[in-house]
Scaffold this motif. Structure first.
Motif, short mmCIF file in Angstrom:
data_model
loop_
_atom_site.label_atom_id
_atom_site.label_comp_id
_atom_site.label_asym_id
_atom_site.label_seq_id
_atom_site.Cartn_x
_atom_site.Cartn_y
_atom_site.Cartn_z
N ILE A 37 -89.86 -1.91 55.93
CA ILE A 37 -89.50 -1.00 54.85
C ILE A 37 -88.99 -1.80 53.64
CG2 ILE A 37 -87.90 0.84 54.16
CD1 ILE A 37 -88.02 1.76 57.15
N CYS A 38 -88.10 -2.74 53.91
CA CYS A 38 -87.54 -3.55 52.83
C CYS A 38 -88.62 -4.35 52.10
CB CYS A 38 -86.45 -4.48 53.35
SG CYS A 38 -84.95 -3.60 53.83
N GLU A 39 -89.58 -4.88 52.85
CA GLU A 39 -90.66 -5.63 52.21
C GLU A 39 -91.42 -4.74 51.23
OE1 GLU A 39 -94.65 -8.29 53.09
OE2 GLU A 39 -93.77 -7.15 54.75
N ALA A 40 -91.67 -3.48 51.63
CA ALA A 40 -92.35 -2.56 50.72
C ALA A 40 -91.55 -2.38 49.43
CB ALA A 40 -92.56 -1.21 51.40
N GLY A 41 -90.23 -2.35 49.55
CA GLY A 41 -89.39 -2.23 48.36
C GLY A 41 -89.57 -3.40 47.41
N THR A 42 -89.81 -4.59 47.96
CA THR A 42 -89.95 -5.77 47.11
C THR A 42 -91.24 -5.76 46.31
OG1 THR A 42 -91.07 -7.23 48.71
CG2 THR A 42 -88.63 -7.15 48.78
N TRP A 43 -92.17 -4.88 46.66
CA TRP A 43 -93.45 -4.81 45.95
C TRP A 43 -93.47 -3.69 44.90
CZ3 TRP A 43 -96.60 -8.71 45.89
CH2 TRP A 43 -96.52 -9.65 46.92
N ALA A 44 -92.34 -3.08 44.65
CA ALA A 44 -92.27 -2.07 43.60
C ALA A 44 -92.48 -2.72 42.24
CB ALA A 44 -90.90 -1.37 43.64
N PRO A 45 -93.05 -1.98 41.31
CA PRO A 45 -93.21 -2.54 39.97
C PRO A 45 -91.85 -2.72 39.30
CG PRO A 45 -93.83 -0.22 39.99
CD PRO A 45 -93.55 -0.61 41.41
N THR A 46 -91.71 -3.80 38.55
CA THR A 46 -90.49 -4.05 37.78
C THR A 46 -90.88 -4.50 36.38
OG1 THR A 46 -90.31 -6.36 38.51
CG2 THR A 46 -89.15 -4.70 39.83
N GLY A 47 -90.06 -4.16 35.41
CA GLY A 47 -90.34 -4.51 34.02
C GLY A 47 -90.54 -6.01 33.85
N HIS A 48 -91.67 -6.37 33.27
CA HIS A 48 -92.03 -7.77 33.00
C HIS A 48 -91.98 -8.63 34.26
CE1 HIS A 48 -92.18 -7.07 28.69
NE2 HIS A 48 -91.10 -6.33 28.85
N GLY A 49 -92.07 -8.00 35.43
CA GLY A 49 -92.04 -8.75 36.68
C GLY A 49 -90.72 -9.46 36.93
#
Length: 185
Positions: free
Chosen positions: A31-43
């Motif tokens: 589950i946590c790994e999936a969270g790390t693949w969320a889009p974030t501003g400018h990466g």
């Protein structure tokens, strides 16, 4: 067309009653790994996920959250509810913090929580997005907890996702409102 991810999103509902059974560390890590693949501003990857399975810390955060919930309820003219567990008995708390120095930190953190919730559904666990982490970690007690955990920096509590095995049937989704999508062609 692969519609499995879309069907997973449609099936996900908030769980508000959890069994005390602790999910495996492998499921929580997935589950946590999936969270790390969320889009974030400018990466920039401003968020930080704190996976909490230690019962004493989970209970401490729940008590803090309940105090804040009651303070806000009373301030709005409502009645405080003593003895509540805002985490609904969930054994796992995924706390999402984000670095305030990144302009998109709030949106980044919310995207992470959404990914976490969809991933929990995908692996057969229930979840519920719980607010008031900002107030928790802006407090002196919250800052002390972060210090105890070795988390340094200008982090804001975005929110929590509580996770575990559902203790009862999760209600069916409400119908989507008719004008949810507006087309401009």
């Amino acid at each position: 067309m692969n519609t499995a991810a879309l069907e997973n999103m449609k099936a996900r509902r908030s769980c508000r009653a959890f069994s005390s059974e602790m999910p495996s560390k492998e499921l929580i890590a997935t589950i946590c790994e999936a969270g790390t693949w969320a889009p974030t501003g400018h990466g920039k990857q401003s968020p930080l996920i704190v996976a909490i399975t230690r019962k004493d810390l989970r209970d401490r955060l729940s008590a803090m959250n309940a105090r804040i919930w009651n303070e806000l309820t009373v301030a709005r003219g409502g009645v405080a509810h003593e003895g509540i567990d805002p985490f609904y008995g969930a054994p796992v708390v995924l706390l999402v913090l984000a670095d305030r120095k990144v302009p998109t930190y709030l949106y980044d953190g919310c995207a992470v929580i959404t990914n976490l919730a969809n991933a929990a559904e995908a692996v057969g666990l229930g979840s519920c997005w719980i607010h008031r982490a900002k107030q928790e970690f802006d407090s002196e007690e919250g800052k002390q907890i972060l210090k105890e955990l070795g988390i340094e920096g200008d982090y804001e509590g975005i929110d929590h996702l509580v996770v575990g095995y559902p203790a009862k049937q999760i209600p069916a989704p409400l119908p989507r409102k008719a004008d949810y999508v507006r087309w401009v062609e």
